[in-house]
Motif scaffolding. Sequence first.
Motif, PDB file in Angstrom:
ATOM      1  N   ARG A  28       0.776  -1.184   0.077  1.00 41.19           N
ATOM      2  CA  ARG A  28       0.013   0.038   0.272  1.00 41.19           C
ATOM      3  C   ARG A  28       0.763   1.182  -0.057  1.00 41.19           C
ATOM      4  O   ARG A  28       0.513   2.495  -0.668  1.00 41.19           O
ATOM      5  N   LEU A  29       2.015   1.285   0.654  1.00 44.00           N
ATOM      6  CA  LEU A  29       2.788   2.203   0.684  1.00 44.00           C
ATOM      7  C   LEU A  29       3.601   2.477  -0.366  1.00 44.00           C
ATOM      8  O   LEU A  29       4.158   3.734  -0.848  1.00 44.00           O
ATOM      9  N   ALA A  30       3.927   1.477  -1.172  1.00 47.14           N
ATOM     10  CA  ALA A  30       4.973   1.566  -2.350  1.00 47.14           C
ATOM     11  C   ALA A  30       4.377   1.379  -3.674  1.00 47.14           C
ATOM     12  O   ALA A  30       5.271   1.671  -4.664  1.00 47.14           O
ATOM     13  N   ALA A  31       3.354   0.806  -3.921  1.00 44.82           N
ATOM     14  CA  ALA A  31       2.836   0.512  -5.039  1.00 44.82           C
ATOM     15  C   ALA A  31       1.459   1.374  -5.561  1.00 44.82           C
ATOM     16  O   ALA A  31       0.909   1.800  -4.815  1.00 44.82           O
ATOM     17  N   GLN A  32       1.342   1.305  -6.809  1.00 45.00           N
ATOM     18  CA  GLN A  32       0.147   2.200  -7.342  1.00 45.00           C
ATOM     19  C   GLN A  32      -1.033   0.992  -7.285  1.00 45.00           C
ATOM     20  O   GLN A  32      -0.940   0.037  -7.663  1.00 45.00           O
ATOM     21  N   ILE A  33      -1.919   1.527  -6.622  1.00 44.44           N
ATOM     22  CA  ILE A  33      -3.265   0.747  -6.410  1.00 44.44           C
ATOM     23  C   ILE A  33      -4.366   1.522  -7.134  1.00 44.44           C
ATOM     24  O   ILE A  33      -4.747   2.441  -6.669  1.00 44.44           O
ATOM     25  N   THR A  35      -7.771   0.371  -6.796  1.00 45.59           N
ATOM     26  CA  THR A  35      -8.967   0.775  -5.935  1.00 45.59           C
ATOM     27  C   THR A  35      -8.593   0.646  -4.455  1.00 45.59           C
ATOM     28  O   THR A  35      -8.410  -0.315  -3.964  1.00 45.59           O
ATOM     29  N   CYS A  36      -8.223   1.826  -4.107  1.00 43.54           N
ATOM     30  CA  CYS A  36      -7.719   2.318  -2.645  1.00 43.54           C
ATOM     31  C   CYS A  36      -8.780   1.584  -1.546  1.00 43.54           C
ATOM     32  O   CYS A  36      -8.142   1.009  -0.707  1.00 43.54           O
ATOM     33  N   MET A  37      -9.764   1.966  -1.697  1.00 46.62           N
ATOM     34  CA  MET A  37     -10.949   1.567  -0.714  1.00 46.62           C
ATOM     35  C   MET A  37     -10.959   0.132  -0.732  1.00 46.62           C
ATOM     36  O   MET A  37     -11.068  -0.571   0.718  1.00 46.62           O
ATOM     37  N   ARG A  38     -11.210  -0.446  -1.528  1.00 48.27           N
ATOM     38  CA  ARG A  38     -11.143  -1.951  -1.610  1.00 48.27           C
ATOM     39  C   ARG A  38      -9.878  -2.480  -1.002  1.00 48.27           C
ATOM     40  O   ARG A  38     -10.111  -3.546  -0.117  1.00 48.27           O
ATOM     41  N   PHE A  39      -8.890  -2.029  -1.500  1.00 44.66           N
ATOM     42  CA  PHE A  39      -7.486  -2.580  -0.924  1.00 44.66           C
ATOM     43  C   PHE A  39      -7.510  -2.497   0.820  1.00 44.66           C
ATOM     44  O   PHE A  39      -7.240  -3.251   1.242  1.00 44.66           O
ATOM     45  N   GLU A  40      -7.923  -1.161   1.134  1.00 47.76           N
ATOM     46  CA  GLU A  40      -7.845  -1.126   2.486  1.00 47.76           C
ATOM     47  C   GLU A  40      -8.825  -1.710   3.252  1.00 47.76           C
ATOM     48  O   GLU A  40      -8.515  -2.219   4.306  1.00 47.76           O
ATOM     49  N   ILE A  99      -3.953   9.604  -4.611  1.00 50.26           N
ATOM     50  CA  ILE A  99      -3.094  10.898  -4.512  1.00 50.26           C
ATOM     51  C   ILE A  99      -3.082  11.343  -6.150  1.00 50.26           C
ATOM     52  O   ILE A  99      -2.411  10.934  -6.823  1.00 50.26           O
ATOM     53  N   GLY A 100      -4.049  12.339  -6.356  1.00 51.52           N
ATOM     54  CA  GLY A 100      -4.089  12.719  -7.664  1.00 51.52           C
ATOM     55  C   GLY A 100      -4.256  11.265  -8.811  1.00 51.52           C
ATOM     56  O   GLY A 100      -5.071  10.848  -8.660  1.00 51.52           O
ATOM     57  N   SER A 101      -3.446  11.713  -9.914  1.00 54.71           N
ATOM     58  CA  SER A 101      -3.491  10.717 -10.871  1.00 54.71           C
ATOM     59  C   SER A 101      -2.286   9.701 -10.707  1.00 54.71           C
ATOM     60  O   SER A 101      -2.183   8.985 -11.555  1.00 54.71           O
ATOM     61  N   THR A 102      -1.715   9.802  -9.728  1.00 59.06           N
ATOM     62  CA  THR A 102      -0.410   9.091  -9.366  1.00 59.06           C
ATOM     63  C   THR A 102      -0.585   7.520  -9.398  1.00 59.06           C
ATOM     64  O   THR A 102       0.076   6.605  -9.606  1.00 59.06           O
ATOM     65  N   GLY A 103      -1.868   7.177  -8.660  1.00 60.09           N
ATOM     66  CA  GLY A 103      -2.226   5.721  -8.518  1.00 60.09           C
ATOM     67  C   GLY A 103      -1.904   5.217  -6.962  1.00 60.09           C
ATOM     68  O   GLY A 103      -2.053   3.958  -6.721  1.00 60.09           O
ATOM     69  N   TYR A 104      -1.114   6.285  -6.322  1.00 62.21           N
ATOM     70  CA  TYR A 104      -0.875   5.911  -4.830  1.00 62.21           C
ATOM     71  C   TYR A 104      -1.935   6.135  -3.987  1.00 62.21           C
ATOM     72  O   TYR A 104      -2.736   7.174  -4.155  1.00 62.21           O
ATOM     73  N   CYS A 105      -1.984   5.516  -2.888  1.00 62.13           N
ATOM     74  CA  CYS A 105      -2.958   5.731  -1.924  1.00 62.13           C
ATOM     75  C   CYS A 105      -2.463   6.536  -0.777  1.00 62.13           C
ATOM     76  O   CYS A 105      -1.475   6.412  -0.393  1.00 62.13           O
TER      77      CYS A 105
END
Length: 175
Positions: A28-33, A35-40, A99-105
Motif C-alpha cells: 500500500r505504501l510503495a505500489a500504485q493501487i 482501488t484504494c478503498m477496496r484494498f484498504e 493521490i491525484g493521478s499517481t495511483g498511490y493511496c
Amino acid sequence: MSDLSFYGGLQTEKELASYVYVSCSAVRLAAQISTCMRFEGWMAGIYTIAISFTSLLFTLRVRAIFKGDKCVTTFFGFLWLVVVGTAAMTTQSVTVVRIGSTGYCISEHVAGYVTSAAVAPLVNDTLVFLAISWRLMQNSVVGEKHRFRLRAMILGQRMPSLSHALLKDGQIYYL
C-alpha cells in the motif's frame, strides 16, 4: 493446525495472516493501487483475522492454566471478544483516497476510535501475561519468601521445566 512451512517457515494460520497484513501494508505504501478503498478494506479484514488468532492463542493458554476457574476463563473470554470487536471496527474506520493521478493511496480520514484496535490487544495481552505468570509462580514456589516468588515470576527460577517453558514463551510473545 495445518503445516504452512512452505511459506518460508510460517507454522500457523495466525503467522500467515500477520505476514500477509505486513506485506499488504508495504504494498500500500510503495505500489500504485487502482482501488484504494477496496484494498484498504481487504487489509482491515486481514488485520482483524491476524489480531484475533494471535489473541486467541494467548486466551486459550489462560484457559488451560486456569482450568476449572470459570470466573477467570469467562473474564478472559470476554476480553478476547473485545479484541475481536475492536479489530473488526478497523474495517469501517479509515478512508483512503488516491493521490491525484499517481495511483498511490493515502489515508484521508482515520476515525478516532481506531486506536481501540491497538489498545484492546495491548490490555488483553498484558492481563493474560500477568495472570499466566502469576499462576505459574503460585504453582511452583509454594511456601517460598517473596523475593523467590518474584524471581520465579520474572526469571522462572525454581519452576518445573514445563512451567518455565510456558513462562519464557509468554515473555517472548509479549515482548
